[in-house]
Design an enzyme around this catalytic site. Sequence first.
Site, PDB file in Angstrom:
ATOM      1  N   TYR A 203     -37.231  22.418 -26.150  1.00 20.39           N
ATOM      2  CA  TYR A 203     -36.852  22.941 -24.631  1.00 20.39           C
ATOM      3  C   TYR A 203     -38.295  22.043 -23.612  1.00 20.39           C
ATOM      4  CZ  TYR A 203     -41.199  26.604 -24.984  1.00 20.39           C
ATOM      5  OH  TYR A 203     -42.350  26.895 -25.219  1.00 20.39           O
ATOM      6  N   CYS A 204     -38.535  21.490 -22.566  1.00 19.69           N
ATOM      7  CA  CYS A 204     -39.387  21.104 -21.421  1.00 19.69           C
ATOM      8  C   CYS A 204     -38.695  21.370 -20.424  1.00 19.69           C
ATOM      9  CB  CYS A 204     -39.287  19.502 -21.498  1.00 19.69           C
ATOM     10  SG  CYS A 204     -38.133  18.435 -21.144  1.00 19.69           S
ATOM     11  N   THR A 205     -39.414  20.791 -18.987  1.00 12.73           N
ATOM     12  CA  THR A 205     -39.572  21.256 -17.927  1.00 12.73           C
ATOM     13  C   THR A 205     -37.628  20.724 -17.463  1.00 12.73           C
ATOM     14  OG1 THR A 205     -41.860  20.827 -17.409  1.00 12.73           O
ATOM     15  CG2 THR A 205     -40.736  21.491 -15.411  1.00 12.73           C
TER      16      THR A 205
END
Length: 351
Positions: A203-205
Amino acid sequence: MEFIILLHNELYNKKNKQDLKKKVKQEGFERITCSFYKYMPLQNIEDLRDQLYISWNNLDILGRIYISNEGINAQISIPEHNIETFKNNLYLNESFKDIHIKPAIKDGTSFYKLTIKVKKEIVAYKVAPNEYDMNKVGTHLNYKEFNKAIDDGAIVIDVRNYYEGEIGKFENAIIPDVDTSIELLPEIKKLLRTKEKEKILMYCTGGIRCEKASSYLLHNGFKDVNQLRGGIVQYANDIKKYNEKSKFIGKNFVFDHRLGERITDDIISKCHQCTLETDTHTNCANQACHILFIQCYKCSKKYLRCCSQECSDFIKKPKDEQQQIFREGKIQFTAQKSMSIKPKLKNIKNN
Ligand SMILES: [Zn+2]
Ligand SMILES: [Zn+2]
């Protein structure tokens, strides 16, 4: 060289920036901030850049856009009355016709000018082109599928820099200890060594960083690579909308002036100066240092929002004296401060 540029902005361009800010504040209309990205082959980048600039400038759009042969990454602020025109124009372009524009927030102060930059990569990973294939990326999971996979025991890895994961992350996620995108992919590969056959959740922003990262892992022999669709931003929206319990705890770091959006009430980090529990990021008030760090309200008062005694002493000096010190090359804050804050940061992490 960062300190020179920052000092330059402070001392020579500040008025300009103030004027730009004033102009936006005096506008008689609302603005919507939104973002979109897509990996796709793009041609004639320089021409495309100019076309987009002219068309968006005519619509009073502000923001920061990166385009490259591999795609586009945009954060923009659009006058509310121009949104439909903007979308229609964008979708007329064959390359952008199915691009997903992210749920917008009403925030008039996110950008003060329009910058469109031509880049080699839309996320600067700098891994060799033969280390990934953008036609093969990880499986996109929605919030429900992502939560279920966590419950089923999948490995969760944070595809962001350390300072982002420091204030908010998925429970039990692995947080790579890196400060830049360039270090990130090799570090993730190292951290996941021997886990090639297991289910990996990334996951990331907003989702963009997982695109090439998942492709890179697949290329490096990982079999079951998954990524959170739309990133933490989309996850937080969905959790709220469907009234589910968030498995992401703390704050979502964001790159605008807010430096973080609270997702849950958990505070998972400490002040870098006194170790009091806090998760407020700040940039050192000494423009010549400007280092990003976590500071509690007590230390903020004590050090005048600076990262150190040295920086707070410096900003108390008259402006011309500060300039003089720089011209003579007596102080280089950025290099020194990165080194002095970082070990402290590591100590906190090990506690
Ligand atoms: Zn403190
Ligand atoms: Zn400082």
